[in-house]
Structures are given as C-alpha cells and as structure tokens.
Write a protein that holds these residues in place. Structure first.
Motif, short mmCIF file in Angstrom:
data_model
loop_
_atom_site.label_atom_id
_atom_site.label_comp_id
_atom_site.label_asym_id
_atom_site.label_seq_id
_atom_site.Cartn_x
_atom_site.Cartn_y
_atom_site.Cartn_z
N VAL A 1 0.83 -1.20 0.00
CA VAL A 1 0.00 0.00 0.00
C VAL A 1 0.87 1.26 0.00
O VAL A 1 0.53 2.25 -0.63
N ALA A 2 2.00 1.21 0.72
CA ALA A 2 2.88 2.37 0.81
C ALA A 2 4.31 1.93 1.06
O ALA A 2 4.55 0.99 1.80
N SER A 3 5.25 2.67 0.43
CA SER A 3 6.66 2.48 0.69
C SER A 3 7.21 3.84 1.09
O SER A 3 7.26 4.76 0.27
N LEU A 4 7.56 3.98 2.36
CA LEU A 4 7.88 5.27 2.94
C LEU A 4 9.34 5.33 3.37
O LEU A 4 9.90 4.33 3.82
N SER A 5 9.93 6.52 3.28
CA SER A 5 11.37 6.64 3.53
C SER A 5 11.72 7.26 4.88
O SER A 5 12.90 7.46 5.16
N GLY A 6 10.74 7.54 5.72
CA GLY A 6 11.08 8.12 7.02
C GLY A 6 9.94 8.04 8.01
O GLY A 6 8.77 7.85 7.64
N SER A 7 10.29 8.19 9.28
CA SER A 7 9.31 8.06 10.34
C SER A 7 8.25 9.16 10.28
O SER A 7 7.09 8.93 10.62
N MET A 8 8.62 10.36 9.83
CA MET A 8 7.62 11.43 9.72
C MET A 8 6.60 11.09 8.64
O MET A 8 5.41 11.34 8.81
N GLN A 9 7.05 10.50 7.53
CA GLN A 9 6.11 10.03 6.50
C GLN A 9 5.21 8.96 7.08
O GLN A 9 4.02 8.91 6.78
N GLY A 10 5.78 8.10 7.91
CA GLY A 10 4.98 7.05 8.54
C GLY A 10 3.91 7.62 9.45
O GLY A 10 2.76 7.18 9.42
N LEU A 11 4.29 8.59 10.27
CA LEU A 11 3.29 9.23 11.14
C LEU A 11 2.20 9.90 10.32
O LEU A 11 1.01 9.80 10.66
N ASP A 12 2.58 10.58 9.24
CA ASP A 12 1.58 11.21 8.36
C ASP A 12 0.65 10.16 7.77
O ASP A 12 -0.57 10.34 7.74
N PHE A 13 1.23 9.06 7.30
CA PHE A 13 0.44 7.99 6.68
C PHE A 13 -0.61 7.46 7.67
O PHE A 13 -1.79 7.38 7.35
N PHE A 14 -0.19 7.12 8.87
CA PHE A 14 -1.11 6.53 9.83
C PHE A 14 -2.03 7.55 10.48
O PHE A 14 -3.10 7.20 10.96
N SER A 15 -1.65 8.83 10.48
CA SER A 15 -2.52 9.85 11.09
C SER A 15 -3.74 10.14 10.22
O SER A 15 -4.71 10.71 10.71
N THR A 16 -3.70 9.75 8.97
CA THR A 16 -4.85 9.96 8.09
C THR A 16 -5.80 8.76 8.09
O THR A 16 -6.59 8.60 7.18
N GLU A 17 -5.67 7.95 9.12
CA GLU A 17 -6.52 6.78 9.33
C GLU A 17 -6.37 5.72 8.24
O GLU A 17 -7.26 4.92 8.01
N ARG A 18 -5.25 5.75 7.55
CA ARG A 18 -4.98 4.67 6.60
C ARG A 18 -4.55 3.46 7.41
O ARG A 18 -3.88 3.57 8.43
N ARG A 19 -4.95 2.29 6.95
CA ARG A 19 -4.68 1.05 7.68
C ARG A 19 -3.99 0.05 6.76
O ARG A 19 -4.25 0.01 5.57
N VAL A 20 -3.13 -0.74 7.35
CA VAL A 20 -2.55 -1.90 6.69
C VAL A 20 -2.56 -3.04 7.71
O VAL A 20 -2.68 -2.81 8.91
N ASP A 21 -2.43 -4.25 7.21
CA ASP A 21 -2.36 -5.41 8.10
C ASP A 21 -0.99 -5.51 8.77
O ASP A 21 -0.90 -5.90 9.94
N VAL A 22 0.05 -5.17 8.02
CA VAL A 22 1.41 -5.32 8.55
C VAL A 22 2.30 -4.17 8.09
O VAL A 22 2.20 -3.72 6.95
N LEU A 23 3.16 -3.73 9.00
CA LEU A 23 4.14 -2.70 8.72
C LEU A 23 5.53 -3.30 8.88
O LEU A 23 5.86 -3.84 9.95
N PHE A 24 6.34 -3.23 7.82
CA PHE A 24 7.74 -3.63 7.89
C PHE A 24 8.52 -2.37 8.25
O PHE A 24 8.61 -1.43 7.45
#
Length: 137
Positions: free
Chosen positions: A40-63
């Motif tokens: 669903v997403a390939s992110l390059s930093g923790s701030m991108q990760g926080l943005d991704f999850f703060s918009t209520e996007r969901r995934v089953d697993v995060l690597f």
C-alpha cells in the motif's frame, strides 16, 4: 512458479518504512514475490509514517526499520494509537527486548533472506487469524 508459502496465506495489505532505498527495494521485491502481500505504501522516514497513519490509513502489517533520522522506528511505533502488526527490519540485534515489549510480531536482522521474510509473514497471518481485532495482542 508457485510459492510454497503463499498458498496457505490470506492476502494482507502492507507498508514498508525504511530510510535506506536499497532496503526498501529489497522488501518491495520480497513482497512482490510473496503473492500474499499487497503493498500500500513504501515510505522513507518516520515522519512520513506518522503522516500515513494519522490519516486513518490502515494496513495489516508494517515492515519497520529501527534506525532512522528524526525519530527511530520504535519511538514512532509508540506514537501510533492503533498500530498494525509490525515486523521490525533492522541491522541491530540489541533492540529486540524493547521491540518485543512493544509486542512486535517478528524481528528480522538485516541482511535477511526471502525464506526468513516469509516466516515473518506467516507469523503475522497467524496472529491476525487468532485475534483479528487486536493489533498488538
């Protein structure tokens, strides 16, 4: 080529979070090979990760990588109110205790091979099967 692992696994959505491009590409390749994961997403930093999850996007697993600029992966994980299943992907073995206190599903030490990656995916699927509504339990 039939993948020996994917035959028994449900399709799981996933995201990759790693500041190293080569590591992201490796994980993306393993995900593509798996036949049981949808990136669903390939992110390059923790701030991108926080943005991704703060918009209520969901995934089953995060690597999730541990060592990143700005905010390390474990600290970012602590900030997520409802984290998905997490598989840590790190070059550091000394974070394992802290990671398992955060109830990560698996801990992959870089470099890891495809078979070890798929063992982690199987653990995620098993955990989701036994408690589908609990992201950390």
């Amino acid at each position: 080529m039939v993948n020996e692992y994917s035959a028994s696994l449900p399709l799981l959505t996933c995201a990759v979070l790693d500041d190293d491009e080569i590591n992201r590409f490796t994980l993306e390749h393993y995900i593509e090979l798996s036949g049981s994961l949808q990136l669903v997403a390939s992110l390059s930093g923790s701030m991108q990760g926080l943005d991704f999850f703060s918009t209520e996007r969901r995934v089953d697993v995060l690597f999730l990588d541990v060592e990143m600029p700005d905010l390390n992966g474990l600290d970012m994980l602590r900030l997520l109110p409802e984290p998905p299943q997490v598989v840590l992907t790190t070059a550091y073995e000394d974070c394992a205790w802290e990671a398992f206190e955060l109830r990560v599903t698996d801990y992959l030490v870089k470099p890891f091979d495809y078979n070890r990656f798929m063992q982690a995916v199987q653990r995620v699927a098993e955990r989701l099967r036994t408690s589908p509504h609990s992201s950390r339990g």
